[in-house]
Scaffold this motif. Structure first.
Motif, PDB file in Angstrom:
ATOM      1  N   MET A  24       0.742  -1.117   0.014  1.00 23.95           N
ATOM      2  CA  MET A  24      -0.053   0.086  -0.089  1.00 23.95           C
ATOM      3  C   MET A  24       0.742   1.228  -0.001  1.00 23.95           C
ATOM      4  SD  MET A  24      -2.774   1.425   2.698  1.00 23.95           S
ATOM      5  CE  MET A  24      -1.507   2.315   3.599  1.00 23.95           C
ATOM      6  N   TYR A  28       1.505   4.116  -3.260  1.00 26.15           N
ATOM      7  CA  TYR A  28       0.380   5.325  -2.595  1.00 26.15           C
ATOM      8  C   TYR A  28       0.172   6.345  -3.487  1.00 26.15           C
ATOM      9  CZ  TYR A  28      -1.942   7.701   1.185  1.00 26.15           C
ATOM     10  OH  TYR A  28      -2.958   8.301   2.075  1.00 26.15           O
ATOM     11  N   TRP A  33      -5.799   4.537  -2.551  1.00 27.96           N
ATOM     12  CA  TRP A  33      -6.445   3.973  -1.618  1.00 27.96           C
ATOM     13  C   TRP A  33      -7.347   4.424  -0.658  1.00 27.96           C
ATOM     14  CZ3 TRP A  33      -4.591  -0.714  -2.896  1.00 27.96           C
ATOM     15  CH2 TRP A  33      -3.414  -0.931  -3.146  1.00 27.96           C
ATOM     16  N   GLY A  38      -3.617   2.102   6.639  1.00 28.01           N
ATOM     17  CA  GLY A  38      -2.944   0.983   6.734  1.00 28.01           C
ATOM     18  C   GLY A  38      -3.125   0.112   8.131  1.00 28.01           C
ATOM     19  N   CYS A  45      -7.616  -1.478   0.076  1.00 30.11           N
ATOM     20  CA  CYS A  45      -6.305  -1.756  -0.392  1.00 30.11           C
ATOM     21  C   CYS A  45      -6.309  -3.406  -0.858  1.00 30.11           C
ATOM     22  CB  CYS A  45      -5.071  -1.507   0.548  1.00 30.11           C
ATOM     23  SG  CYS A  45      -5.038  -2.331   1.966  1.00 30.11           S
ATOM     24  N   CYS A  47      -6.129  -6.344  -3.301  1.00 28.26           N
ATOM     25  CA  CYS A  47      -5.156  -6.698  -4.249  1.00 28.26           C
ATOM     26  C   CYS A  47      -4.975  -8.160  -4.645  1.00 28.26           C
ATOM     27  CB  CYS A  47      -3.957  -5.840  -4.249  1.00 28.26           C
ATOM     28  SG  CYS A  47      -2.924  -6.304  -2.829  1.00 28.26           S
ATOM     29  N   GLY A  78      -3.164  -4.790   0.626  1.00 23.64           N
ATOM     30  CA  GLY A  78      -1.841  -4.237   0.475  1.00 23.64           C
ATOM     31  C   GLY A  78      -1.145  -3.721   1.763  1.00 23.64           C
ATOM     32  N   CYS A  79      -1.905  -3.279   2.771  1.00 19.17           N
ATOM     33  CA  CYS A  79      -1.100  -2.702   3.846  1.00 19.17           C
ATOM     34  C   CYS A  79      -0.857  -3.939   4.873  1.00 19.17           C
ATOM     35  CB  CYS A  79      -2.344  -2.084   4.658  1.00 19.17           C
ATOM     36  SG  CYS A  79      -3.543  -3.058   5.469  1.00 19.17           S
TER      37      CYS A  79
END
Length: 95
Positions: A24, A28, A33, A38, A45, A47, A78-79
């Motif tokens: 993430m 960014y 996002w 996060g 986020c 993915c 993503g985070c």
């Protein structure tokens, strides 16, 4: 600096990241996002790891709960994808 590849809105991106970034954070500037910053709270986020899944830790129960609630149990957040062990150019993400 190592690079991460991503597919976002039909466009291939290649971005630099540091060993302390997660997916993430690395993307960014290029990806819109959500707002939780996060903290594994909003699932914005989401993915798909197309290449390099082996470089990430398995999802936590908290992450799995969010992914199931979103109906995307085989995706990732993503985070939660820490890039510390990801070699240069070996990870590809689809958003």
């Amino acid at each position: 600096m190592p690079k991460l590849r991503a597919l976002y809105r039909g466009k291939e991106l290649e971005v630099d990241y540091s060993g302390t970034d997660n997916v993430m954070i690395a993307l960014y500037d290029d990806v819109d996002w959500g707002t939780c910053g996060g903290s594994c709270a909003c699932a914005s986020c989401i993915c798909i790891v197309q290449e390099g899944e082996e470089y990430f830790d398995p999802p936590s129960e908290e992450e799995l709960d969010l992914l199931h609630a979103e109906g995307r149990p085989s995706s990732r957040l993503g985070c939660q994808l820490d890039l510390a062990n990801a070699p240069d150019g070996k990870v590809k993400i689809k958003i």
